[in-house]
Each structure stands twice: as structure tokens, then as C-alpha cells.
Design a protein around this motif. Structure first.
Motif, PDB file in Angstrom:
ATOM      1  N   LEU A  58       0.715  -1.142  -0.030  1.00  0.00           N
ATOM      2  CA  LEU A  58       0.031  -0.026   0.236  1.00  0.00           C
ATOM      3  C   LEU A  58       0.656   1.137  -0.020  1.00  0.00           C
ATOM      4  CD1 LEU A  58      -2.895   1.012   0.182  1.00  0.00           C
ATOM      5  CD2 LEU A  58      -2.761   0.967   2.774  1.00  0.00           C
ATOM      6  N   ALA A  59       0.603   2.358  -0.889  1.00  0.00           N
ATOM      7  CA  ALA A  59       1.163   3.536  -0.835  1.00  0.00           C
ATOM      8  C   ALA A  59      -0.044   4.370  -0.597  1.00  0.00           C
ATOM      9  CB  ALA A  59       1.945   3.916  -2.150  1.00  0.00           C
ATOM     10  N   LEU A  60      -0.042   5.126   0.456  1.00  0.00           N
ATOM     11  CA  LEU A  60      -1.010   5.840   1.009  1.00  0.00           C
ATOM     12  C   LEU A  60      -0.793   7.209   1.438  1.00  0.00           C
ATOM     13  CD1 LEU A  60      -4.103   6.076   1.989  1.00  0.00           C
ATOM     14  CD2 LEU A  60      -3.339   5.033   4.070  1.00  0.00           C
ATOM     15  N   GLU A  61      -1.125   8.252   0.371  1.00  0.00           N
ATOM     16  CA  GLU A  61      -0.935   9.510   0.689  1.00  0.00           C
ATOM     17  C   GLU A  61      -1.968  10.089   1.858  1.00  0.00           C
ATOM     18  OE1 GLU A  61       1.129  12.640  -1.918  1.00  0.00           O
ATOM     19  OE2 GLU A  61      -0.939  13.379  -1.966  1.00  0.00           O
ATOM     20  N   LEU A  62      -1.776  10.700   2.981  1.00  0.00           N
ATOM     21  CA  LEU A  62      -2.708  11.317   3.906  1.00  0.00           C
ATOM     22  C   LEU A  62      -2.570  12.779   3.993  1.00  0.00           C
ATOM     23  CD1 LEU A  62      -2.384   8.991   6.992  1.00  0.00           C
ATOM     24  CD2 LEU A  62      -4.189   9.014   5.284  1.00  0.00           C
ATOM     25  N   HIS A  63      -3.633  13.568   3.422  1.00  0.00           N
ATOM     26  CA  HIS A  63      -3.762  14.848   3.694  1.00  0.00           C
ATOM     27  C   HIS A  63      -4.591  15.071   5.106  1.00  0.00           C
ATOM     28  CE1 HIS A  63      -2.411  16.283  -0.246  1.00  0.00           C
ATOM     29  NE2 HIS A  63      -2.769  15.028  -0.498  1.00  0.00           N
ATOM     30  N   ILE A  64      -3.777  15.037   6.258  1.00  0.00           N
ATOM     31  CA  ILE A  64      -4.226  14.992   7.474  1.00  0.00           C
ATOM     32  C   ILE A  64      -5.508  16.241   7.744  1.00  0.00           C
ATOM     33  CG2 ILE A  64      -3.694  14.953   9.907  1.00  0.00           C
ATOM     34  CD1 ILE A  64      -1.108  13.753   9.287  1.00  0.00           C
ATOM     35  N   ASP A  65      -4.795  17.277   7.316  1.00  0.00           N
ATOM     36  CA  ASP A  65      -6.087  18.483   7.421  1.00  0.00           C
ATOM     37  C   ASP A  65      -7.345  18.304   6.650  1.00  0.00           C
ATOM     38  OD1 ASP A  65      -4.073  19.567   9.319  1.00  0.00           O
ATOM     39  OD2 ASP A  65      -2.933  20.492   7.343  1.00  0.00           O
ATOM     40  N   LEU A  66      -7.108  17.592   5.585  1.00  0.00           N
ATOM     41  CA  LEU A  66      -8.268  17.551   4.488  1.00  0.00           C
ATOM     42  C   LEU A  66      -9.018  16.095   5.012  1.00  0.00           C
ATOM     43  CD1 LEU A  66      -6.819  17.739   1.034  1.00  0.00           C
ATOM     44  CD2 LEU A  66      -8.061  19.490   2.335  1.00  0.00           C
ATOM     45  N   LEU A  67      -8.429  15.520   5.743  1.00  0.00           N
ATOM     46  CA  LEU A  67      -9.020  13.913   6.255  1.00  0.00           C
ATOM     47  C   LEU A  67     -10.234  14.776   7.428  1.00  0.00           C
ATOM     48  CD1 LEU A  67      -6.611  11.586   7.102  1.00  0.00           C
ATOM     49  CD2 LEU A  67      -8.515  10.999   5.653  1.00  0.00           C
ATOM     50  N   LEU A  68      -9.933  15.980   8.135  1.00  0.00           N
ATOM     51  CA  LEU A  68     -10.918  16.322   9.022  1.00  0.00           C
ATOM     52  C   LEU A  68     -11.889  17.018   8.417  1.00  0.00           C
ATOM     53  CD1 LEU A  68      -8.167  17.905  11.553  1.00  0.00           C
ATOM     54  CD2 LEU A  68      -9.495  15.905  11.688  1.00  0.00           C
ATOM     55  N   GLN A  69     -11.777  17.765   7.221  1.00  0.00           N
ATOM     56  CA  GLN A  69     -12.794  18.548   6.243  1.00  0.00           C
ATOM     57  C   GLN A  69     -13.670  17.251   5.896  1.00  0.00           C
ATOM     58  OE1 GLN A  69     -11.477  21.346   3.594  1.00  0.00           O
ATOM     59  NE2 GLN A  69      -9.784  21.807   4.751  1.00  0.00           N
ATOM     60  N   SER A  70     -13.338  16.274   5.692  1.00  0.00           N
ATOM     61  CA  SER A  70     -14.241  15.152   4.974  1.00  0.00           C
ATOM     62  C   SER A  70     -14.808  14.387   6.105  1.00  0.00           C
ATOM     63  CB  SER A  70     -13.609  14.431   4.045  1.00  0.00           C
ATOM     64  OG  SER A  70     -12.549  13.444   4.636  1.00  0.00           O
ATOM     65  N   GLY A  71     -14.673  14.702   7.453  1.00  0.00           N
ATOM     66  CA  GLY A  71     -15.390  13.919   8.411  1.00  0.00           C
ATOM     67  C   GLY A  71     -14.646  12.829   8.908  1.00  0.00           C
ATOM     68  N   SER A  72     -13.179  12.588   8.690  1.00  0.00           N
ATOM     69  CA  SER A  72     -12.452  11.312   9.130  1.00  0.00           C
ATOM     70  C   SER A  72     -11.333  12.036   9.861  1.00  0.00           C
ATOM     71  CB  SER A  72     -12.427  10.526   8.035  1.00  0.00           C
ATOM     72  OG  SER A  72     -11.515  11.250   6.803  1.00  0.00           O
ATOM     73  N   SER A  73     -10.518  10.978   9.945  1.00  0.00           N
ATOM     74  CA  SER A  73      -9.182  11.346  10.754  1.00  0.00           C
ATOM     75  C   SER A  73      -8.055  10.520  10.311  1.00  0.00           C
ATOM     76  CB  SER A  73      -9.376  11.534  12.213  1.00  0.00           C
ATOM     77  OG  SER A  73      -9.374  10.071  12.536  1.00  0.00           O
ATOM     78  N   ALA A  74      -6.808  10.994  10.590  1.00  0.00           N
ATOM     79  CA  ALA A  74      -5.677   9.907  10.328  1.00  0.00           C
ATOM     80  C   ALA A  74      -5.834   8.649  11.203  1.00  0.00           C
ATOM     81  CB  ALA A  74      -4.423  10.549  10.513  1.00  0.00           C
ATOM     82  N   GLN A  75      -6.514   8.882  12.511  1.00  0.00           N
ATOM     83  CA  GLN A  75      -6.468   7.971  13.456  1.00  0.00           C
ATOM     84  C   GLN A  75      -7.522   6.900  12.966  1.00  0.00           C
ATOM     85  OE1 GLN A  75      -7.189   8.797  17.460  1.00  0.00           O
ATOM     86  NE2 GLN A  75      -7.024   6.703  18.289  1.00  0.00           N
ATOM     87  N   MET A  76      -8.775   7.516  12.245  1.00  0.00           N
ATOM     88  CA  MET A  76      -9.609   6.600  11.513  1.00  0.00           C
ATOM     89  C   MET A  76      -8.898   5.735  10.781  1.00  0.00           C
ATOM     90  SD  MET A  76     -12.804   9.283  11.486  1.00  0.00           S
ATOM     91  CE  MET A  76     -13.967   7.849  10.684  1.00  0.00           C
ATOM     92  N   VAL A  77      -8.038   6.280   9.725  1.00  0.00           N
ATOM     93  CA  VAL A  77      -7.483   5.712   8.611  1.00  0.00           C
ATOM     94  C   VAL A  77      -6.726   4.419   9.147  1.00  0.00           C
ATOM     95  CG1 VAL A  77      -5.619   5.652   6.740  1.00  0.00           C
ATOM     96  CG2 VAL A  77      -7.360   7.628   6.958  1.00  0.00           C
ATOM     97  N   TRP A  78      -5.855   4.782  10.130  1.00  0.00           N
ATOM     98  CA  TRP A  78      -4.940   3.572  10.806  1.00  0.00           C
ATOM     99  C   TRP A  78      -5.780   2.777  11.596  1.00  0.00           C
ATOM    100  CZ3 TRP A  78       0.178   3.705  11.045  1.00  0.00           C
ATOM    101  CH2 TRP A  78       0.684   2.613  11.936  1.00  0.00           C
ATOM    102  N   GLN A  79      -7.036   3.106  12.007  1.00  0.00           N
ATOM    103  CA  GLN A  79      -7.863   1.959  12.730  1.00  0.00           C
ATOM    104  C   GLN A  79      -8.387   1.054  11.504  1.00  0.00           C
ATOM    105  OE1 GLN A  79      -8.558   1.479  16.223  1.00  0.00           O
ATOM    106  NE2 GLN A  79      -9.093  -0.361  15.194  1.00  0.00           N
TER     107      GLN A  79
END
Length: 123
Positions: A58-79
Motif C-alpha cells: 500500500l502507498a497511501l498519501e494522507l492529507h491530514i488536514d483534509l481528512l478532518l474536512q471530510s469527516g474522518s481523521s488519520a486515526q480512523m485511517v490507521w484503525q
């Protein structure tokens, strides 16, 4: 369109989940999944549940600030990755912008920054 688009242009685009695409096109295996979706990483991972069971690289680019705007978070991705078994017995490396030359090995969520852009590689 990106959530980061400064011009505010919004377009409706047709979407299909990774799992649905693979079913419709008889793709039986994916060896490498690259995800760069500007804040919608959780939705893509949720739509790739069957493929993730195969534990592709897996190659995954996380836009951490944009995750929050879309109603999720880096922690949710990790989970989601953890729940799919994607973090077990895997080499996980991380590159954070703007320091593209420093590759860090990580093993837990707490090592991911709380803002900015992070590239995770699971191999």
C-alpha cells in the motif's frame, strides 16, 4: 476536485469502490494499491475491504488536514488498516512533506504527525 482547491469549484463525478471495480472487471488480485484521494482515504479504504483482505502493498498519501474536512481523521485511517490486518507483520515507512528525503520506519499511530501531508508505505 480536491478539497484543497482554492477556487471553490465543485463537480459531481461518478465513483465506484475498489471492490466493485474488481468484481465488475474480474480483477482477482491487486499487488499494490496506491491511494491519493485528497482527504477521502477512509472512504476508499472502506470500499476496498475485500481487496485489503489480500494484504496488498500500500502507498497511501494522507492529507491530514483534509481528512478532518471530510469527516474522518488519520486515526480512523490507521484503525481501518489495523482492522483489515494490514499492519500485522508489515514494514511501515513514512515520509512527511516537505522533507521528502527522510524516510522513517514507524510502528504505531502516535508517530504520525497531527497535520500536513504524510505518505505511508506498507510492504
Amino acid at each position: 476536485e480536491s478539497l484543497a482547491a482554492a477556487n471553490g469549484v465543485v463537480r459531481d463525478v461518478p465513483m465506484i469502490s475498489v471492490d466493485e471495480y474488481c468484481r465488475k472487471n474480474q480483477v482477482l488480485r491487486i499487488d499494490l494499491l496506491k491511494i491519493d484521494v485528497e482527504g477521502y482515504e477512509c472512504r476508499v479504504l472502506q470500499g476496498a475491504a475485500e481487496i485489503l483482505k489480500q494484504h496488498p502493498k500500500l502507498a497511501l498519501e494522507l492529507h491530514i488536514d483534509l481528512l478532518l474536512q471530510s469527516g474522518s481523521s488519520a486515526q480512523m485511517v490507521w484503525q481501518l488498516l489495523e482492522d483489515a490486518g494490514m499492519l500485522e507483520d508489515r514494514k511501515i515507512t513514512m515520509v512527511c512533506r516537505p522533507d521528502w528525503d527522510e524516510v522513517k520506519m514507524i510502528s504505531r499511530f502516535g508517530e504520525i504527525p497531527d497535520h500536513g501531508v504524510v505518505n505511508l508505505f506498507l510492504s
